[in-house]
Motif scaffolding. Structure first.
Motif, short mmCIF file in Angstrom:
data_model
loop_
_atom_site.label_atom_id
_atom_site.label_comp_id
_atom_site.label_asym_id
_atom_site.label_seq_id
_atom_site.Cartn_x
_atom_site.Cartn_y
_atom_site.Cartn_z
N GLU A 34 -21.56 4.18 2.49
CA GLU A 34 -20.60 5.28 2.62
C GLU A 34 -19.86 5.19 3.95
O GLU A 34 -18.66 5.46 4.04
N PHE A 35 -20.59 4.81 5.00
CA PHE A 35 -19.95 4.69 6.32
C PHE A 35 -18.87 3.61 6.30
O PHE A 35 -17.81 3.77 6.91
N SER A 36 -19.11 2.53 5.59
CA SER A 36 -18.11 1.45 5.53
C SER A 36 -16.84 1.93 4.84
O SER A 36 -15.74 1.48 5.17
N ASP A 46 -12.79 10.12 17.26
CA ASP A 46 -12.56 9.49 15.97
C ASP A 46 -13.86 9.14 15.26
O ASP A 46 -14.06 9.46 14.09
N MET A 47 -14.78 8.48 15.96
CA MET A 47 -16.02 8.05 15.33
C MET A 47 -16.90 9.24 14.97
O MET A 47 -17.57 9.25 13.92
N GLU A 48 -16.90 10.27 15.81
CA GLU A 48 -17.75 11.43 15.53
C GLU A 48 -17.33 12.16 14.25
O GLU A 48 -18.19 12.56 13.46
N VAL A 49 -16.02 12.32 14.05
CA VAL A 49 -15.60 13.01 12.83
C VAL A 49 -15.88 12.15 11.60
O VAL A 49 -16.16 12.68 10.52
N LYS A 50 -15.82 10.84 11.76
CA LYS A 50 -16.13 9.96 10.63
C LYS A 50 -17.60 10.06 10.26
O LYS A 50 -17.96 10.07 9.08
N LEU A 51 -18.47 10.13 11.28
CA LEU A 51 -19.89 10.29 11.00
C LEU A 51 -20.15 11.64 10.33
O LEU A 51 -21.01 11.76 9.45
N MET A 52 -19.40 12.65 10.73
CA MET A 52 -19.53 13.97 10.10
C MET A 52 -19.15 13.90 8.63
O MET A 52 -19.82 14.49 7.77
N LEU A 53 -18.08 13.17 8.32
CA LEU A 53 -17.65 13.04 6.93
C LEU A 53 -18.69 12.27 6.11
O LEU A 53 -18.93 12.59 4.95
N VAL A 54 -19.29 11.25 6.71
CA VAL A 54 -20.34 10.50 6.01
C VAL A 54 -21.47 11.45 5.61
O VAL A 54 -21.94 11.42 4.47
N GLU A 55 -21.87 12.30 6.54
CA GLU A 55 -22.96 13.23 6.22
C GLU A 55 -22.55 14.19 5.11
O GLU A 55 -23.33 14.45 4.19
N GLN A 69 -15.06 4.29 7.47
CA GLN A 69 -14.67 3.65 8.73
C GLN A 69 -13.19 3.29 8.78
O GLN A 69 -12.55 3.37 9.83
N GLY A 70 -12.61 2.92 7.63
CA GLY A 70 -11.22 2.50 7.61
C GLY A 70 -10.22 3.63 7.45
O GLY A 70 -9.01 3.40 7.42
N MET A 71 -10.70 4.87 7.36
CA MET A 71 -9.81 6.00 7.16
C MET A 71 -9.13 6.43 8.46
O MET A 71 -9.67 6.25 9.55
N GLU A 72 -7.92 7.01 8.33
CA GLU A 72 -7.22 7.56 9.49
C GLU A 72 -7.88 8.87 9.91
O GLU A 72 -8.45 9.59 9.09
#
Length: 250
Positions: free
Chosen positions: A47-49, A76-85, A52-55
């Motif tokens: 899911e993280f992969s 940027d990375m923190e919000v992506k990790l939030m979305l993964v969760e 990772q490529g999203m804006e």
């Protein structure tokens, strides 16, 4: 910019091309998620992969569509990790058998449970990732005429489709019917006799609801035609008991 200065992501307010801001569905912003995932888990890594490529703005928008606020201080990375969760939580929830709530929190939730044609329409929007249309439909269910006035110029066809789905009778493919909403003072015997007037009943069970003085249960007729007759006659009827009669083929 990423932030309007009041802690709310600007991406939640961007209009789609050709749409006025008034036509963009509103989102509810709640508290941020508390992240606690095992990123060595293959499912989480997969899911993280994808994320990772999203804006950045696309990530913030998806979070907002689910009612989750991405704080302005997050990178940027923190919000992506939030979305993964968030996605993994949704995946976990979908793998569990859903239980109908004893009491609905909104008209929208009630429609998802009691209007199978509408529920199928909404699931189709979800599968397409059409978050704007999902929010318009939810607001229309909850706010009725106000939401229709707000969105109809841009989402008229969608609202018409939702209305048709809400009023559509699902195909009856079984003689078994689940029901709720008959007044409890009818009693089990009285209700069974009422249904037997529509056709031979081979199985019947009912009990009083914990929330309203109504009967809920199941009836199995000897044939599908009798089941159709029962649904056509009683589904949606207002008995003045706090909720309309619901008759659903199962």
């Amino acid at each position: 910019s990423r932030d309007r200065g009041d802690g709310t992501s600007a991406s939640a307010f961007l209009a789609a091309p050709g749409l006025s801001r008034a036509a963009v569905p509103r989102v509810s912003i709640n508290q941020p998620l508390q992240m606690a995932l095992n990123y060595n888990d293959p499912a989480v890594a997969e899911e993280f992969s994808k994320v990772q490529g999203m804006e950045y703005d696309d990530v913030v928008t998806e979070l907002a569509q689910s009612g989750v606020r991405a704080p302005a201080t997050m990178g940027d990375m923190e919000v992506k990790l939030m979305l993964v969760e968030l996605r993994m939580m949704g995946s976990s929830a979908s793998n569990k058998q859903k239980k109908r709530p004893d009491k609905f929190s909104s008209k929208f939730e009630e429609a998802l449970w009691t209007k199978p044609v509408f529920a199928a329409m909404y699931e189709d929007l979800k599968a397409k990732g059409d978050h704007n249309s999902m929010n318009v439909v939810a607001e229309y269910l909850n706010e009725g005429a106000d939401a229709k006035a707000r969105y109809y110029s841009s989402y008229g066809a969608l609202i018409d489709q939702a209305e048709a789905a809400l009023n559509a009778k699902p195909e009856v493919t079984s003689p078994k019917v689940k029901f709720s909403g008959f007044p409890s003072n009818m009693g089990e015997t009285g209700l069974q006799m009422t249904l037997q007037a529509l056709g031979e009943v081979v199985e019947f069970s009912c009990a009083e609801s914990d929330d309203f003085p109504v009967l809920v249960g199941e009836v199995t007729f000897a044939d599908i035609e009798s089941a159709k007759k029962a649904i056509d006659q009683y589904d949606g009827m207002d008995m003045g008991m706090g909720e309309k009669l619901q008759m659903m083929s199962v």
